[in-house]
Enzyme design. Structure first.
Site, PDB file in Angstrom:
ATOM      1  CG  HIS A  14      -1.798  -1.171   1.312  1.00 14.38           C
ATOM      2  ND1 HIS A  14      -2.966  -1.276   0.592  1.00 14.38           N
ATOM      3  CD2 HIS A  14      -1.679  -2.319   2.016  1.00 14.38           C
ATOM      4  CE1 HIS A  14      -3.538  -2.435   0.859  1.00 14.38           C
ATOM      5  NE2 HIS A  14      -2.784  -3.087   1.718  1.00 14.38           N
ATOM      6  CD  GLU A  57      10.412  -1.678  11.287  1.00 12.38           C
ATOM      7  OE1 GLU A  57       9.735  -1.433  12.306  1.00 12.38           O
ATOM      8  OE2 GLU A  57      10.000  -1.532  10.123  1.00 12.38           O
ATOM      9  CG  ASP A  87       9.149   3.238  11.555  1.00 17.85           C
ATOM     10  OD1 ASP A  87       8.666   2.166  11.128  1.00 17.85           O
ATOM     11  OD2 ASP A  87       9.207   3.501  12.770  1.00 17.85           O
ATOM     12  CG  HIS A 128       0.941   9.843   7.387  1.00 17.23           C
ATOM     13  ND1 HIS A 128      -0.235   9.620   6.698  1.00 17.23           N
ATOM     14  CD2 HIS A 128       1.427   8.614   7.696  1.00 17.23           C
ATOM     15  CE1 HIS A 128      -0.431   8.312   6.618  1.00 17.23           C
ATOM     16  NE2 HIS A 128       0.558   7.683   7.207  1.00 17.23           N
ATOM     17  NE  ARG A 129       3.315   5.932   3.438  1.00 17.28           N
ATOM     18  CZ  ARG A 129       2.250   5.566   4.183  1.00 17.28           C
ATOM     19  NH1 ARG A 129       1.022   5.713   3.721  1.00 17.28           N
ATOM     20  NH2 ARG A 129       2.440   5.037   5.373  1.00 17.28           N
TER      21      ARG A 129
END
Ligand code: ITT
Length: 185
Positions: free
Chosen positions: A10, A35, A63, A167-168
């Site tokens: 996605h 991570e 992240d 946000h991305r």
């Protein structure tokens, strides 16, 4: 050419549209990296460093997480695990009785080349935790993330619409602007 290291399809779909809009060549690779526990920045820095030295090229990693104010920022850096375990129903249960529904998604892009130290770019978007899931598009917490201005959850928006202000998009836009100014490949 930018290589986005991620195992999340996605994210790839969203990033592809954003890079296309900025005319930057883009590909992705699922490298799988360990991570560390820490902030979004810590994880992005460690991932970008590891992937660029392993592949010997410039890479970005991302992240991201959902930070809910009434829950003191939970699930935050644990978003992926929380989504896989208690999921959206669990979040709705935790939010029962809370009038404060404010939440934000944060995204940190980590960029690194084999010759330079990592750089990070933070983007966020403000929203509310809905009282029930709504919408079929998007992924993970999207059906819960309600945008007041739009009167819709992220899952009720197309990728194009979500990419206008997510946000991305905000972290990638900061990265892309910097990259265009400082192209050092
Ligand atoms: P990679 O690390 O391989 O890129 P991931 O899915 O593990 O993929 P993150 O560590 O950044 O990605 O995970 C954060 C989690 O936060 C993610 O698994 C989702 O559950 C959630 N999340 C992040 N961005 C989201 C978005 O745009 N919409 C809905 N949920 C999101």
């Amino acid at each position: 050419m930018i290589t986005f290291i991620t195992g999340n399809k996605h994210k790839v779909e969203e990033a592809k549209e954003i890079f296309n809009n900025f005319n930057i060549e883009f590909k992705y690779m699922d490298l799988g990296y360990c991570e560390p526990q820490g902030t979004l920045e810590d994880v992005a820095i460690a991932g970008a460093k590891y992937a660029s030295s392993k592949l010997k090229k410039s890479v970005i990693v991302e992240d991201a997480g959902l930070f809910i104010r009434a829950l003191n920022g939970f699930p935050g850096t644990y978003s992926s695990y929380v989504q896989e375990t208690i999921g959206n129903t669990g979040i709705l249960n935790l939010m029962k009785g809370f009038d404060d529904r404010y939440a934000e998604f944060r995204s940190v892009i980590g960029y690194c080349t084999p010759k330079t130290e990592p750089k990070t770019f933070l983007g966020h978007v403000k929203g509310q935790i809905a009282f029930q899931e709504k919408g079929e598009d998007g992924f993970a917490f999207d059906p819960l993330f309600y945008i007041e201005d739009k009167g819709k959850t992220f899952a009720e928006l197309s990728i194009k619409e979500k990419n206008q202000f997510s946000h991305r998009r905000n972290s990638l836009k900061l990265f892309i602007n910097w990259y265009k100014d400082n192209f050092t490949d």
